[in-house]
Scaffold this active site. Structure first.
Site, mmCIF file in Angstrom:
data_model
loop_
_atom_site.group_PDB
_atom_site.id
_atom_site.type_symbol
_atom_site.label_atom_id
_atom_site.label_comp_id
_atom_site.label_asym_id
_atom_site.label_seq_id
_atom_site.Cartn_x
_atom_site.Cartn_y
_atom_site.Cartn_z
ATOM 1 N N LYS A 210 0.819 -1.214 0.000
ATOM 2 C CA LYS A 210 0.000 0.000 0.000
ATOM 3 C C LYS A 210 0.857 1.271 0.000
ATOM 4 C CE LYS A 210 -2.483 0.432 3.661
ATOM 5 N NZ LYS A 210 -1.619 1.351 4.448
ATOM 6 N N THR B 219 3.996 1.569 -0.844
ATOM 7 C CA THR B 219 4.742 1.602 -2.106
ATOM 8 C C THR B 219 3.868 2.138 -3.223
ATOM 9 O OG1 THR B 219 6.065 -0.292 -1.381
ATOM 10 C CG2 THR B 219 6.042 0.188 -3.741
ATOM 11 N N ARG C 93 2.266 8.592 7.087
ATOM 12 C CA ARG C 93 2.521 8.453 8.522
ATOM 13 C C ARG C 93 4.010 8.183 8.782
ATOM 14 N NH1 ARG C 93 -0.565 3.558 10.220
ATOM 15 N NH2 ARG C 93 0.024 2.944 8.120
ATOM 16 N N LYS D 175 7.107 -6.647 10.786
ATOM 17 C CA LYS D 175 6.619 -5.993 9.572
ATOM 18 C C LYS D 175 7.707 -5.208 8.832
ATOM 19 C CE LYS D 175 2.781 -2.998 8.125
ATOM 20 N NZ LYS D 175 3.480 -1.812 7.624
ATOM 21 N N ALA E 125 -3.417 1.663 12.811
ATOM 22 C CA ALA E 125 -4.843 1.611 12.480
ATOM 23 C C ALA E 125 -5.554 0.446 13.155
ATOM 24 C CB ALA E 125 -5.039 1.512 10.971
ATOM 25 N N PHE F 294 -3.354 -0.165 7.302
ATOM 26 C CA PHE F 294 -3.928 -1.496 7.111
ATOM 27 C C PHE F 294 -5.078 -1.485 6.101
ATOM 28 C CE2 PHE F 294 -1.953 -2.214 11.408
ATOM 29 C CZ PHE F 294 -0.963 -3.057 10.943
ATOM 30 N N PHE G 275 2.985 -8.598 -9.822
ATOM 31 C CA PHE G 275 4.111 -9.491 -9.553
ATOM 32 C C PHE G 275 4.409 -10.291 -10.810
ATOM 33 C CE2 PHE G 275 3.177 -8.316 -5.299
ATOM 34 C CZ PHE G 275 4.260 -8.659 -4.505
ATOM 35 N N TRP H 169 7.145 -0.785 -7.925
ATOM 36 C CA TRP H 169 8.291 -1.269 -7.145
ATOM 37 C C TRP H 169 9.556 -1.280 -8.010
ATOM 38 C CZ3 TRP H 169 12.169 -4.811 -7.009
ATOM 39 C CH2 TRP H 169 12.809 -5.011 -5.789
#
Length: 556
Positions: A71, A73, A94, A105, A273, A301, A381, A409
């Site tokens: 998210k 990224t 954030r 994470k 969140a 999230f 991907f 990415w």
């Protein structure tokens, strides 16, 4: 293939003065933290507050899985793509917490060629905002115990101190502790505990305050304990609000950095969140809206948590509204929601993708309940098969939403051009009719039930005796008209992290309810969610190191 940190360290980034100049911010409004970071003076907002707002784009996602969604990224990549289309864009994100950074994470600065930099600084100490919040929080904790020790003029009931201590590291051993041991000189023994700093009400207050005056008022309004008659005791009663605000005088100023492609990024505030309201500061968002024609922001999230709180808490309190929402997903994650194990995600599985799509579908439908147009962004991907791409595109078409595949990415902004073009098209052809999900005049129970049924797809809510008692007290104190902030697992629409996909017919259990009078909302804790996470068996910290020249490795 280079790692995220290697890509960031090899990048040629601009002096932050040039980034400020690109937004028309002069030297008088910038406070430098080295060559590549700066704080923006609140005087700037007062100067530009009458400018028209830019268009606000919220990036959210499906319920996260170990397969990854990307998210942050995608949000950074979208901002870079809009800049490549010659749009004046600002990204508002954030601040990362050290808890997940050292835990499971990892950091929160994006990935690949869609990152905000300097990546190591932002993920670690940055400009010290979270440390300042920890200090302000724990000053209040110390003043509570000192007040009791020094005669307790406010008649605080030591059994009803609701303000815990805070540290920005995952440390399960601190969840439940006893303070004041060691005799009379050390105060009164009582049960206490720690929460992670990003769950602190001080963090929420900082992120929802309009300015310093509002920050001081909100800090003073925070309820920290109850006296022997059951009356609330606030930080203002303890005369702690002024010193707390003094500790936060720099932390309240938004931080300016940049992406790998030199797009301005304002990064400020970092509530989780799943246990807090999950949005960057209101000050940062409002400032970005005055500085850019397009603002890309994110909420933590999945959309059932971050986006719901963005819509029902942040937008309502701040008087802002999103013009469009991007819901991020991956084919891998959708297959996992469809029942495929992580180890088997590389193989084509159309049936699992079809089943997992129900999770994405519900999130899109939920966004529409707020009257805001949505676009689906698929983080591509290399193992995505042509048949899977066609199926997902078709399924999105069936619910009237465009699915755009993006590879930000590996390609940065270039990989998000189609996504940016689709967002611009939606902004031009669809008007946002934002409205909150629920009316504040509903009872606390009705608000929680509405979110459970409308957003989660649940059948009902069970309130423990402790939760029901807390709700009754909040009603007696006259705070029942505040919005609710639900703390629950991020992995499922339900309060059971193993219930993936788009379950229905389940009940959720509210086991605790807390008043956050300073922040201006009521926290309802569902299921087994913890306000202090723990470290995994092999925390990320085991792989982080620094060499003789100060170069950091292992951060991701």
């Amino acid at each position: 293939m280079l790692s995220d940190i290697e890509i960031a360290q090899n990048a040629e980034i601009k002096p932050i003065k040039e980034i400020a100049e690109s937004l028309g911010i002069g030297e008088d409004y910038i406070e430098y933290y080295g060559r590549y970071k700066a704080k923006i003076s609140l005087d700037l907002f007062r100067k530009i507050k009458d400018r028209p707002d830019g268009r606000l784009i919220l990036v959210t996602s499906i319920n996260p899985t170990p397969a990854g969604e990307g998210k942050s990224t995608m949000a950074i990549g979208l901002g870079q793509a809009l800049a490549r289309l010659h749009k004046k864009v600002v990204i508002a994100l954030r601040e990362p917490s050290l808890g997940p950074c050292m835990g499971l994470k990892g950091g929160a600065t994006g990935g690949g060629y869609s990152q905000v930099v300097p990546m190591e600084d932002i993920n670690l100490h940055f400009t010290g905002d979270i440390h300042a919040i920890s200090a302000a929080h724990n000053l209040l904790s110390a003043m509570i115990d000192n007040h009791i020790h020094q005669g307790n003029a406010l008649r605080i009931d030591p059994r009803r101190v609701v303000w815990r201590r805070a540290v920005d590291i995952n440390d399960r051993a601190l969840r439940e502790i006893v303070v004041g041991l060691g005799g009379k000189k050390n105060g009164y023994p009582r049960e206490d505990g720690f929460i992670i700093t990003v769950a602190s009400e001080v963090m929420a207050v900082l992120c929802l305050a309009e300015d310093m005056a509002d920050l001081k008022k909100r800090l003073g309004d925070m309820v920290v304990a109850y006296d022997l008659d059951g009356n609330p005791v606030t930080a203002r009663d303890l005369r702690a609000d002024g010193a707390m605000a003094a500790l936060l005088k720099d932390a309240i100023k938004p931080n300016l950095v940049q992406t790998l492609e030199g797009v301005p990024a304002i990064i400020h505030g970092g509530p989780f969140a799943n246990i807090a309201h999950g949005c960057n500061s209101l000050i940062a968002t409002k400032m970005a809206l005055k500085l850019g024609d397009y603002v890309v922001t994110e909420a933590g999230f999945g959309a059932d948590l971050g986006a719901e709180k963005f819509m029902d808490i942040k937008c309502r309190i701040g008087g802002i509204r999103p013009d469009a929402v991007v819901v991020v997903a991956t084919i891998r994650a959708l297959k996992m929601h469809g029942g495929v194990k992580k180890s088997e995600l590389s193989g084509e599985n159309l049936d699992a993708l079809r089943r997992g799509f129900e999770n994405l579908k519900r999130h899109v439908e939920n966004i529409r309940k707020y009257g805001v147009p949505a676009v689906v962004a698929i983080n591509a991907f290399k193992e995505d098969t042509p048949d899977e791409v066609r199926l997902l595109t078709s399924l999105c078409g069936e619910i009237g939403v465009k699915a755009v595949f993006a590879d930000v990415w590996s390609k940065g902004g270039e990989g998000g051009i189609e996504m940016a073009q689709e967002i611009l098209k939606v902004l031009q052809s669809h008007k946002s009719h934002y409205k909150p999900l629920y009316d504040l005049d509903l009872s606390i129970e009705e608000k929680i039930e509405k979110i459970t049924k409308e957003i989660y797809g649940g059948a009902g809510v069970v309130f423990t005796a402790e939760a029901a008692k807390a709700i009754k007290k909040i009603k007696e104190l006259g705070f029942d008209k505040l919005p609710v902030c639900i703390a629950k697992t991020q992995y499922s629409f339900s309060d059971n992290p193993r219930l993936l996909g788009a379950p229905t017919g389940f009940e959720v259990t509210v086991r605790e309810v807390h008043l956050s009078a300073g922040a201006g909302f009521i926290v309802a804790v569902m299921g087994d969610i913890m306000l202090m996470p723990g470290l995994p068996k092999h925390p990320a910290a085991e792989n982080i190191d620094v060499d003789q020249e100060g170069k950091i490795t292992g951060l991701f």
